[in-house]
Design a protein around this motif. Structure first.
Motif, PDB file in Angstrom:
ATOM      1  N   ALA A   1     -73.784  -9.116-106.952  1.00 12.10           N
ATOM      2  CA  ALA A   1     -73.037 -10.129-107.699  1.00 12.10           C
ATOM      3  C   ALA A   1     -73.968 -11.037-108.486  1.00 12.10           C
ATOM      4  O   ALA A   1     -73.681 -11.395-109.628  1.00 12.10           O
ATOM      5  CB  ALA A   1     -72.201 -10.950-106.730  1.00 12.10           C
ATOM      6  N   ARG A   2     -75.094 -11.376-107.893  1.00 10.51           N
ATOM      7  CA  ARG A   2     -75.976 -12.358-108.522  1.00 10.51           C
ATOM      8  C   ARG A   2     -76.982 -11.696-109.478  1.00 10.51           C
ATOM      9  O   ARG A   2     -77.027 -12.033-110.649  1.00 10.51           O
ATOM     10  CB  ARG A   2     -76.744 -13.126-107.431  1.00 10.51           C
ATOM     11  N   ALA A   3     -77.742 -10.754-108.964  1.00  9.68           N
ATOM     12  CA  ALA A   3     -78.811 -10.171-109.771  1.00  9.68           C
ATOM     13  C   ALA A   3     -78.361  -8.915-110.522  1.00  9.68           C
ATOM     14  O   ALA A   3     -78.778  -8.691-111.662  1.00  9.68           O
ATOM     15  CB  ALA A   3     -80.000  -9.850-108.878  1.00  9.68           C
ATOM     16  N   GLY A   4     -77.495  -8.104-109.899  1.00 15.60           N
ATOM     17  CA  GLY A   4     -77.042  -6.863-110.555  1.00 15.60           C
ATOM     18  C   GLY A   4     -76.290  -7.159-111.830  1.00 15.60           C
ATOM     19  O   GLY A   4     -76.524  -6.528-112.866  1.00 15.60           O
ATOM     20  N   SER A   5     -75.403  -8.144-111.773  1.00 17.07           N
ATOM     21  CA  SER A   5     -74.636  -8.494-112.973  1.00 17.07           C
ATOM     22  C   SER A   5     -75.586  -9.019-114.056  1.00 17.07           C
ATOM     23  O   SER A   5     -75.430  -8.689-115.231  1.00 17.07           O
ATOM     24  CB  SER A   5     -73.576  -9.537-112.641  1.00 17.07           C
TER      25      SER A   5
ATOM     26  N   ALA B   1     -70.988  -2.723-113.366  1.00 14.67           N
ATOM     27  CA  ALA B   1     -72.178  -2.761-112.502  1.00 14.67           C
ATOM     28  C   ALA B   1     -71.819  -3.387-111.152  1.00 14.67           C
ATOM     29  O   ALA B   1     -72.225  -2.890-110.103  1.00 14.67           O
ATOM     30  CB  ALA B   1     -73.296  -3.552-113.177  1.00 14.67           C
ATOM     31  N   VAL B   2     -71.039  -4.468-111.177  1.00 13.61           N
ATOM     32  CA  VAL B   2     -70.685  -5.163-109.936  1.00 13.61           C
ATOM     33  C   VAL B   2     -69.722  -4.302-109.104  1.00 13.61           C
ATOM     34  O   VAL B   2     -69.920  -4.122-107.895  1.00 13.61           O
ATOM     35  CB  VAL B   2     -70.075  -6.556-110.240  1.00 13.61           C
ATOM     36  N   VAL B   3     -68.697  -3.751-109.764  1.00 13.12           N
ATOM     37  CA  VAL B   3     -67.704  -2.952-109.032  1.00 13.12           C
ATOM     38  C   VAL B   3     -68.359  -1.684-108.458  1.00 13.12           C
ATOM     39  O   VAL B   3     -68.246  -1.406-107.255  1.00 13.12           O
ATOM     40  CB  VAL B   3     -66.507  -2.591-109.954  1.00 13.12           C
ATOM     41  N   ALA B   4     -69.062  -0.947-109.326  1.00 10.35           N
ATOM     42  CA  ALA B   4     -69.683   0.310-108.868  1.00 10.35           C
ATOM     43  C   ALA B   4     -70.723   0.037-107.784  1.00 10.35           C
ATOM     44  O   ALA B   4     -70.799   0.758-106.783  1.00 10.35           O
ATOM     45  CB  ALA B   4     -70.320   1.038-110.045  1.00 10.35           C
ATOM     46  N   GLY B   5     -71.504  -1.038-107.964  1.00  9.52           N
ATOM     47  CA  GLY B   5     -72.526  -1.384-106.980  1.00  9.52           C
ATOM     48  C   GLY B   5     -71.905  -1.735-105.632  1.00  9.52           C
ATOM     49  O   GLY B   5     -72.346  -1.243-104.586  1.00  9.52           O
ATOM     50  N   SER B   6     -70.854  -2.556-105.643  1.00  9.75           N
ATOM     51  CA  SER B   6     -70.226  -2.997-104.392  1.00  9.75           C
ATOM     52  C   SER B   6     -69.595  -1.814-103.651  1.00  9.75           C
ATOM     53  O   SER B   6     -69.775  -1.666-102.435  1.00  9.75           O
ATOM     54  CB  SER B   6     -69.138  -4.043-104.675  1.00  9.75           C
TER      55      SER B   6
ATOM     56  N   LEU C   1     -83.399  -1.589 -97.997  1.00 10.21           N
ATOM     57  CA  LEU C   1     -84.287  -0.901 -98.942  1.00 10.21           C
ATOM     58  C   LEU C   1     -83.486   0.053 -99.838  1.00 10.21           C
ATOM     59  O   LEU C   1     -83.614   0.035-101.068  1.00 10.21           O
ATOM     60  CB  LEU C   1     -85.320  -0.119 -98.135  1.00 10.21           C
ATOM     61  N   LEU C   2     -82.644   0.866 -99.210  1.00 12.98           N
ATOM     62  CA  LEU C   2     -81.868   1.852 -99.980  1.00 12.98           C
ATOM     63  C   LEU C   2     -80.797   1.176-100.840  1.00 12.98           C
ATOM     64  O   LEU C   2     -80.570   1.580-101.984  1.00 12.98           O
ATOM     65  CB  LEU C   2     -81.237   2.884 -99.038  1.00 12.98           C
ATOM     66  N   PHE C   3     -80.148   0.139-100.281  1.00 13.19           N
ATOM     67  CA  PHE C   3     -79.151  -0.588-101.079  1.00 13.19           C
ATOM     68  C   PHE C   3     -79.809  -1.218-102.309  1.00 13.19           C
ATOM     69  O   PHE C   3     -79.274  -1.166-103.414  1.00 13.19           O
ATOM     70  CB  PHE C   3     -78.483  -1.696-100.243  1.00 13.19           C
ATOM     71  N   GLY C   4     -80.964  -1.837-102.099  1.00  8.96           N
ATOM     72  CA  GLY C   4     -81.670  -2.480-103.210  1.00  8.96           C
ATOM     73  C   GLY C   4     -81.990  -1.481-104.301  1.00  8.96           C
ATOM     74  O   GLY C   4     -81.798  -1.745-105.495  1.00  8.96           O
ATOM     75  N   PHE C   5     -82.466  -0.305-103.871  1.00  9.37           N
ATOM     76  CA  PHE C   5     -82.838   0.740-104.831  1.00  9.37           C
ATOM     77  C   PHE C   5     -81.618   1.203-105.630  1.00  9.37           C
ATOM     78  O   PHE C   5     -81.634   1.219-106.864  1.00  9.37           O
ATOM     79  CB  PHE C   5     -83.456   1.914-104.064  1.00  9.37           C
ATOM     80  N   ILE C   6     -80.531   1.504-104.921  1.00  6.43           N
ATOM     81  CA  ILE C   6     -79.377   2.112-105.594  1.00  6.43           C
ATOM     82  C   ILE C   6     -78.624   1.098-106.450  1.00  6.43           C
ATOM     83  O   ILE C   6     -78.205   1.411-107.571  1.00  6.43           O
ATOM     84  CB  ILE C   6     -78.457   2.855-104.578  1.00  6.43           C
ATOM     85  N   VAL C   7     -78.462  -0.150-105.965  1.00  6.05           N
ATOM     86  CA  VAL C   7     -77.688  -1.114-106.771  1.00  6.05           C
ATOM     87  C   VAL C   7     -78.446  -1.525-108.031  1.00  6.05           C
ATOM     88  O   VAL C   7     -77.834  -1.738-109.082  1.00  6.05           O
ATOM     89  CB  VAL C   7     -77.241  -2.365-105.979  1.00  6.05           C
TER      90      VAL C   7
END
Lengths: 275, 247
Positions: free
Chosen positions: A123-127, A250-255, A219-225
């Motif tokens: 929500a904060r950095a991905g967007s 980006a927010v929807v797909a990432g979440s 680690l994996l969440f950070g990489f993929i989002v």
């Protein structure tokens, strides 16, 4: 046979129309997925063959990591507090309040900390990543980079992906610490659970492996989002409207990816670290 | 010398370039003119390898850009500089950092040398003392000048201008035209300008090429264009719309 099928479909055009209606979104989805995988391979390639932009990396680490500490601490604190409150009132029925600390500890370290932290980073950095790269794309700034012989994936995407992959596990640690402090405060001072049994059960039942699971997930969440956010930004078209769409996607797909991936990771990690 | 051979480019169902062939002489200003939406910007980006053509060859001193790998193309692009239509300055950086960017990325110069070169280039484009301003604080003409200063930082052999005077007032247009001519003479560059401004084109061009319906309709020195019998070229030069034209 094929000839007969073609004739049949031509005679019954409604079948063809419906097949097309079903097929077009499927084709788009597979094309998009293929494009995303090509993008991911390109990012991995540039991690190894590209120039490492240390200045951009540290700037991104500061934006993604340092500037998220306060919000992650706040969410972690209240997540731990509410979890202690709920488990405390439930365990009271069985006279097992001393298990509150260990239950919250396991839930936080394995699930809540990595998932909540990753959701907040999306929500904060991905967007912000999607909007920033998307805006650069539609205002020809990405082309300007390429015109100066700088690969935009190497300059824009690699530092963001590396920074997020490093920072999310560290933020998971911050979330854990804040959550444990919150649960301890509520359990000891509000629910009046004796401190000794609370801590003893915690030490007995919570293991380093629980924290490792959370860190691996982070680690994996950070990489993929970060890959998803950068991909959405990198493929932005159609001006301001496109930037808005890319940010939302980006927010929807990432979440959604975090929540789905979390289940499969949990299954895999439970096999690696059995109780 | 740069040579385009039968360049084709299609976006979805829309064919933008339908076999463009053009020779761009070294050390001269070539202006590519044409109506809005004819694909001039696509052509100039294709020429630099920013857009990959569907067919055709781009020969730069005999080497085919289209047949090169991404890394080889990046090396060739070091010989180019480009001024984008809206300057494409990095909006997160101030003017100084924008202009210094290519040097910081591609050279081992220390900060003192970089800043000296940045100030020198900014002075050359008439923008002394604006280094600390952000791109959003600049006017359209100033942004283009900063874009030009940035494009010249790595001392390119070939410079591309994508509609450098669009949206500027006549006085600013004239000053940018002068800047293009002075830059070409001062640095002995091969300049390629995309424009639909006839006055500017006639003022600066050594060679003009007209892009029409995805192909080069005519090419040659300005005098040849002025004397052309082609009705479309005469209409374009006169700036007259068809009677039934409303868009």
């Amino acid at each position: 046979m094929i000839h007969w099928l073609e004739n049949y479909l031509q005679r019954n055009s409604w079948i063809q129309d419906n097949l097309q209606r079903l097929g077009n979104p499927l084709m788009d989805a597979f094309t998009g997925l293929g494009d995303f995988f090509i993008f991911c391979l390109s990012v991995v390639k540039w991690v190894f063959i590209g120039t490492f932009h240390v200045r951009v990396l540290f700037k991104e680490m500061q934006k993604i990591g340092l500037q998220s500490i306060l919000i992650v601490t706040l969410v972690g604190l209240f997540a731990g507090m509410v979890f202690a409150l709920q488990t405390g009132s439930a365990f009271k029925v069985f006279n097992a309040e001393s298990l509150v600390g260990s239950t919250v500890g396991i839930a936080l370290s394995r699930e809540l900390a990595p998932v909540f932290t990753a959701l907040m980073i999306v929500a904060r950095a991905g967007s912000a990543m999607a909007a920033e790269i998307g805006t650069m794309n539609v205002t020809e700034q990405v082309d300007a980079l390429r015109s100066m012989s700088i690969n935009p994936i190497n300059y824009l995407v690699v530092p963001r992906v590396v920074a997020t992959t490093i920072m999310v596990p560290l933020l998971v640690g911050v979330f854990n610490a804040a959550g444990l402090y919150g649960s301890y405060t509520v359990a000891i001072h509000l629910l009046a659970i004796p401190e000794g049994p609370y801590l003893a059960r915690y030490h007995t039942l919570v293991e380093p492996a629980d924290f490792y699971q959370g860190l691996i997930k982070g680690l994996l969440f950070g990489f993929i989002v970060s890959l998803i956010a950068c991909y959405k930004g990198y493929r932005t078209t159609n001006g301001a409207e496109g930037v808005g769409r890319a940010t939302t996607q980006a927010v929807v797909a990432g979440s959604v990816t975090i929540l789905i991936l979390n289940y499969f990771l949990a299954t895999w990690l439970l096999q690696i670290f059995p109780n | 010398m740069i040579e385009l051979q039968n360049i084709e480019k299609r976006f979805g169902s829309q064919a933008v370039l339908k076999g463009v062939s053009l020779q761009i002489p070294k050390g001269a200003i070539t202006v590519i003119i044409g109506r809005s939406g004819e694909g001039k910007s696509v052509l100039i980006k294709t020429l630099m390898g920013l857009i990959r053509p569907d067919a055709g060859k781009i020969l730069i001193d005999g080497a085919n850009l289209c047949a090169m790998s991404a890394l080889e193309q990046m090396k060739v692009r070091r010989r180019f500089g480009m001024l984008f239509q809206n300057a494409a300055l990095f909006d997160s950086m101030n003017v100084e950092d924008n202009v210094a960017f290519p040097l910081r990325e591609h050279t081992a110069l220390d900060e003192e040398e970089i800043l000296a070169k940045v100030n020198e280039r900014l002075a050359q484009v008439g923008l002394k003392g604006v280094g600390q301003k952000m791109p959003s604080d600049l006017s359209g003409g100033m942004r283009k000048r900063v874009g030009l200063a940035r494009a010249l930082m790595l001392e390119p052999e070939i410079i591309l201008y994508d509609e450098p005077t669009t949206g500027l007032d006549p006085i600013l247009t004239d000053s940018i035209d002068n800047l293009i001519v002075d830059t070409q003479k001062g640095f002995n560059l091969t300049s390629i300008v995309v424009s639909h401004d006839i006055a500017s084109t006639l003022k600066m061009a050594n060679k003009i090429a007209m892009l029409h319906e995805g192909k080069i309709l005519e090419e040659g020195p300005p005098q040849k264009f002025l004397e052309s019998k082609n009705p479309f070229i005469q209409q374009f030069l006169a700036g007259k719309a068809d009677k039934d034209f409303i868009g």
